[in-house]
Design a protein around this motif. Structure first.
Motif, PDB file in Angstrom:
ATOM      1  N   LEU A 137      28.445  52.775  47.306  1.00 16.37           N
ATOM      2  CA  LEU A 137      27.915  53.316  45.897  1.00 16.37           C
ATOM      3  C   LEU A 137      27.794  54.788  45.727  1.00 16.37           C
ATOM      4  N   GLN A 138      27.647  55.412  46.992  1.00 18.15           N
ATOM      5  CA  GLN A 138      27.590  56.848  46.956  1.00 18.15           C
ATOM      6  C   GLN A 138      29.131  57.370  46.583  1.00 18.15           C
TER       7      GLN A 138
ATOM      8  N   CYS B 278      30.069  59.700  43.445  1.00 18.18           N
ATOM      9  CA  CYS B 278      30.525  60.972  43.757  1.00 18.18           C
ATOM     10  C   CYS B 278      32.017  61.035  43.073  1.00 18.18           C
ATOM     11  N   GLU B 279      32.897  60.024  43.258  1.00 14.71           N
ATOM     12  CA  GLU B 279      34.261  60.050  42.702  1.00 14.71           C
ATOM     13  C   GLU B 279      34.185  59.952  41.088  1.00 14.71           C
ATOM     14  N   LEU B 280      33.489  59.168  40.669  1.00 18.32           N
ATOM     15  CA  LEU B 280      33.162  59.270  38.992  1.00 18.32           C
ATOM     16  C   LEU B 280      32.707  60.501  38.769  1.00 18.32           C
ATOM     17  N   ALA B 281      31.732  61.171  39.317  1.00 19.95           N
ATOM     18  CA  ALA B 281      31.322  62.540  38.864  1.00 19.95           C
ATOM     19  C   ALA B 281      32.715  63.542  38.797  1.00 19.95           C
ATOM     20  N   THR B 282      33.436  63.531  40.003  1.00 17.81           N
ATOM     21  CA  THR B 282      34.576  64.232  40.112  1.00 17.81           C
ATOM     22  C   THR B 282      35.421  64.115  38.895  1.00 17.81           C
ATOM     23  N   ALA B 283      35.819  62.619  38.683  1.00 11.52           N
ATOM     24  CA  ALA B 283      36.916  62.535  37.646  1.00 11.52           C
ATOM     25  C   ALA B 283      36.502  62.876  36.183  1.00 11.52           C
ATOM     26  N   ARG B 284      34.973  62.911  36.151  1.00 15.12           N
ATOM     27  CA  ARG B 284      34.454  63.523  34.746  1.00 15.12           C
ATOM     28  C   ARG B 284      34.130  64.921  34.527  1.00 15.12           C
ATOM     29  N   GLY B 285      34.702  65.589  35.557  1.00 13.31           N
ATOM     30  CA  GLY B 285      34.491  67.134  35.500  1.00 13.31           C
ATOM     31  C   GLY B 285      33.183  67.706  35.925  1.00 13.31           C
ATOM     32  N   ASN B 286      32.158  66.751  36.397  1.00 10.61           N
ATOM     33  CA  ASN B 286      31.047  67.194  36.714  1.00 10.61           C
ATOM     34  C   ASN B 286      30.787  67.929  37.730  1.00 10.61           C
ATOM     35  N   GLU B 287      29.703  68.732  38.030  1.00 10.75           N
ATOM     36  CA  GLU B 287      29.293  69.609  39.294  1.00 10.75           C
ATOM     37  C   GLU B 287      28.891  68.811  40.080  1.00 10.75           C
TER      38      GLU B 287
ATOM     39  N   VAL C 103      18.998  48.612  46.607  1.00 11.08           N
ATOM     40  CA  VAL C 103      20.416  49.109  46.633  1.00 11.08           C
ATOM     41  C   VAL C 103      20.877  49.166  45.258  1.00 11.08           C
ATOM     42  N   ALA C 104      20.793  48.256  44.509  1.00 12.99           N
ATOM     43  CA  ALA C 104      21.315  48.137  42.995  1.00 12.99           C
ATOM     44  C   ALA C 104      20.683  49.539  42.247  1.00 12.99           C
ATOM     45  N   LEU C 105      19.238  49.560  42.380  1.00 12.52           N
ATOM     46  CA  LEU C 105      18.624  50.745  41.892  1.00 12.52           C
ATOM     47  C   LEU C 105      19.246  52.143  42.137  1.00 12.52           C
ATOM     48  N   GLU C 106      19.610  52.318  43.457  1.00 15.69           N
ATOM     49  CA  GLU C 106      19.864  53.530  44.217  1.00 15.69           C
ATOM     50  C   GLU C 106      21.552  53.587  43.661  1.00 15.69           C
ATOM     51  N   GLY C 107      22.225  52.617  43.790  1.00 17.07           N
ATOM     52  CA  GLY C 107      23.450  52.775  43.132  1.00 17.07           C
ATOM     53  C   GLY C 107      23.619  53.287  41.713  1.00 17.07           C
ATOM     54  N   ALA C 108      22.590  53.012  40.642  1.00  7.81           N
ATOM     55  CA  ALA C 108      22.351  53.100  39.496  1.00  7.81           C
ATOM     56  C   ALA C 108      21.834  54.692  39.309  1.00  7.81           C
TER      57      ALA C 108
ATOM     58  N   ALA D 267      32.286  35.048  33.312  1.00 10.65           N
ATOM     59  CA  ALA D 267      32.437  34.061  32.498  1.00 10.65           C
ATOM     60  C   ALA D 267      32.177  34.699  30.759  1.00 10.65           C
ATOM     61  N   ARG D 268      31.387  35.604  30.858  1.00 11.62           N
ATOM     62  CA  ARG D 268      31.124  36.503  29.679  1.00 11.62           C
ATOM     63  C   ARG D 268      31.802  37.728  29.660  1.00 11.62           C
ATOM     64  N   GLY D 269      32.612  37.992  30.332  1.00 15.16           N
ATOM     65  CA  GLY D 269      33.724  38.953  30.119  1.00 15.16           C
ATOM     66  C   GLY D 269      33.388  40.186  31.184  1.00 15.16           C
ATOM     67  N   ALA D 270      32.423  40.396  31.815  1.00 14.88           N
ATOM     68  CA  ALA D 270      32.369  41.387  32.732  1.00 14.88           C
ATOM     69  C   ALA D 270      33.284  41.732  33.815  1.00 14.88           C
ATOM     70  N   ARG D 271      33.450  43.021  34.034  1.00 13.29           N
ATOM     71  CA  ARG D 271      34.302  43.406  35.196  1.00 13.29           C
ATOM     72  C   ARG D 271      33.675  43.342  36.340  1.00 13.29           C
ATOM     73  N   THR D 272      33.853  42.391  37.246  1.00 11.02           N
ATOM     74  CA  THR D 272      32.993  42.444  38.571  1.00 11.02           C
ATOM     75  C   THR D 272      33.387  43.088  39.514  1.00 11.02           C
ATOM     76  N   ILE D 273      32.476  44.066  40.142  1.00  7.38           N
ATOM     77  CA  ILE D 273      32.805  44.695  41.197  1.00  7.38           C
ATOM     78  C   ILE D 273      31.692  44.094  42.478  1.00  7.38           C
ATOM     79  N   VAL D 274      32.280  43.538  43.368  1.00  3.27           N
ATOM     80  CA  VAL D 274      31.516  42.864  44.419  1.00  3.27           C
ATOM     81  C   VAL D 274      31.560  43.621  45.682  1.00  3.27           C
ATOM     82  N   ILE D 275      30.204  43.975  46.335  1.00  3.28           N
ATOM     83  CA  ILE D 275      30.135  44.258  47.397  1.00  3.28           C
ATOM     84  C   ILE D 275      29.784  43.315  48.511  1.00  3.28           C
ATOM     85  N   ALA D 276      30.536  42.687  49.437  1.00  2.00           N
ATOM     86  CA  ALA D 276      30.069  41.570  50.125  1.00  2.00           C
ATOM     87  C   ALA D 276      30.639  41.647  51.641  1.00  2.00           C
ATOM     88  N   GLU D 277      29.841  40.845  52.482  1.00  2.00           N
ATOM     89  CA  GLU D 277      30.261  40.729  53.898  1.00  2.00           C
ATOM     90  C   GLU D 277      31.888  40.384  54.214  1.00  2.00           C
ATOM     91  N   ARG D 278      32.360  41.096  54.841  1.00  2.00           N
ATOM     92  CA  ARG D 278      33.746  40.813  55.191  1.00  2.00           C
ATOM     93  C   ARG D 278      33.898  39.420  55.719  1.00  2.00           C
TER      94      ARG D 278
END
Ligand code: M6R
Length: 369
Positions: A341-342, A346-355, A235-240, A299-310
């Motif tokens: 992740l889809q 998609c939203e990042l592409a739109t925000a960056r003005g991509n097709e 799933v991580a590979l697919e998100g990337a 702890a090393r400064g990453a901005r964590t975006i966590v997908i977890a079970e409700r």
């Protein structure tokens, strides 16, 4: 024809609940047993299968990676998943007892076609999992299970992926059922849960606004990292992959257990890291390990975006952004975890003005090697 959506990709993301329901349609009987007679490989042949080899490219390959976990768990048959483009060049070991599964949305991907031709020449049986009726890959295979997702127009695969997963689970459960493994009860309960999955995908889609808002704030980033374990790793590979092809951003997916073997050196202040967390109930050891990974990178400064079970309260304190998904059996989690992740890509592409529907340099179907 975009049905009121700005892009085909948005339409196809929204169609996913129906698409997965259509993949299941007519394939589970009232008693909760699988009926895949359409596959036309006799049960006697399936009982003799000694190895499963999955070949596919891109997103379909990620579906195949997830299928490996399901097939080995429910059937105890050794399974490997290989990039179709690598397969025939390494002289793979195949015989009459090998079941090769070729996964392809278009049914025209040349690398996958060449891999299945090679497999058949060696005497292996080939089952195609395909979305396009009458395309070359199913025509050249011994059997086919169609995904019935409907036409997918956007270059970035979304509903085809989810339905490929459902088809893979059906094959895995069917093999388990035919061969009568000790997982019989689990198989029946997973079939029941699978029948509910469209509703859960729908629930995820209804909660995507915060994901879109988050994506817009990341439009000027250079890199996004994705971490997962077990079925969360593909799933991580697919998100990337989605982010690369749509947002043209550097994106990499890692197995979280590999962090300390190298990738953790990439973590610096404010780098976004998306983490797919396994259910706290199923493989709870993995869950706890990934929670400590999240603590380490934060702890090393990453901005964590966590997908977890409700309701998974253990991760919330370490999540800069928490994306909640419904509870599912461990092996089915990719069906709900991939959707955010889809939407994110998609939203990042739109925000960056991509097709969005037609990313640069890419074709929907890759008919050359
Ligand atoms: O038609 P196929 O499923 O064989 O295509 C395989 C890949 O080319 C495809 O999944 C590609 O990676 C997508 N653009 C990913 O979104």
């Amino acid at each position: 024809e975009k049905g009121g959506y700005d892009y085909f990709m948005l339409k196809e993301i929204a169609e996913q609940p129906k698409a997965v329901a259509d993949t299941l349609l007519g394939r589970i009987d009232l008693a909760g047993n699988l009926c895949l007679d359409e596959v036309h490989i006799p049960a006697s042949v399936l009982r003799e299968v000694s190895k499963v080899v999955i070949v596919a490219c891109g997103t379909a390959y990620h579906a195949g990676m997830i299928a490996k976990y399901a097939i080995e768990h429910w059937t105890r048959i050794p399974c490997e998943t290989e990039l179709a483009s690598e397969f025939r060049y390494r002289d793979p070991i195949l015989d009459q007892r090998t079941l090769v599964i070729a996964i392809s949305q278009s049914g025209e991907t040349m690398d996958t076609l060449m891999a299945l031709r090679h497999a058949r020449e060696q005497g292996a049986k080939v089952l195609a999992i395909c979305n396009t009726n009458g395309s070359t890959i199913p025509r050249e295979s011994d059997a086919v299970l169609y995904t019935h997702a409907g036409p997918e127009v956007a270059v970035a695969s979304t509903k085809a992926f989810l339905t490929q997963l459902v088809a893979c689970y059906l094959v895995a459960l069917y093999l388990g059922q035919v061969r009568g493994t000790k997982w019989g009860d689990e198989i029946l309960s997973v079939i029941r849960e699978l029948s509910e999955i469209a509703t859960q995908v729908d629930q995820v889609l209804e909660t995507m606004e915060p994901v879109r808002e988050l994506a817009r704030t990341l439009a000027d980033k250079n890199t996004v990292l994705f971490l997962g374990r077990h079925v969360g790793y593909p799933v991580a590979l697919e998100g990337a992959l989605k982010l690369k092809e749509l947002a043209y951003m550097h994106a990499e997916g890692f197995a979280a257990g590999e962090l300390k073997h190298g990738p953790i050196a990439l973590i610096e202040h404010d780098v976004p890291v998306v983490v797919v967390v396994p259910s706290p109930r199923g493989r709870s050891v993995l869950h706890d390990k990934i929670v400590s990974n999240i603590q380490e990178i934060r702890a090393r400064g990453a901005r964590t975006i966590v997908i977890a079970e409700r309701g998974d309260e253990t991760v919330a304190p370490y999540a800069d952004h928490l994306i909640e998904i419904p509870a599912t059996p461990t092996l089915l989690q990719p069906l709900v975890a991939t959707v955010p992740l889809q939407v994110f890509a998609c939203e990042l592409a739109t925000a960056r003005g991509n097709e969005v529907d037609q990313p640069r340099n890419l074709a929907k179907s890759v008919t050359v090697e």
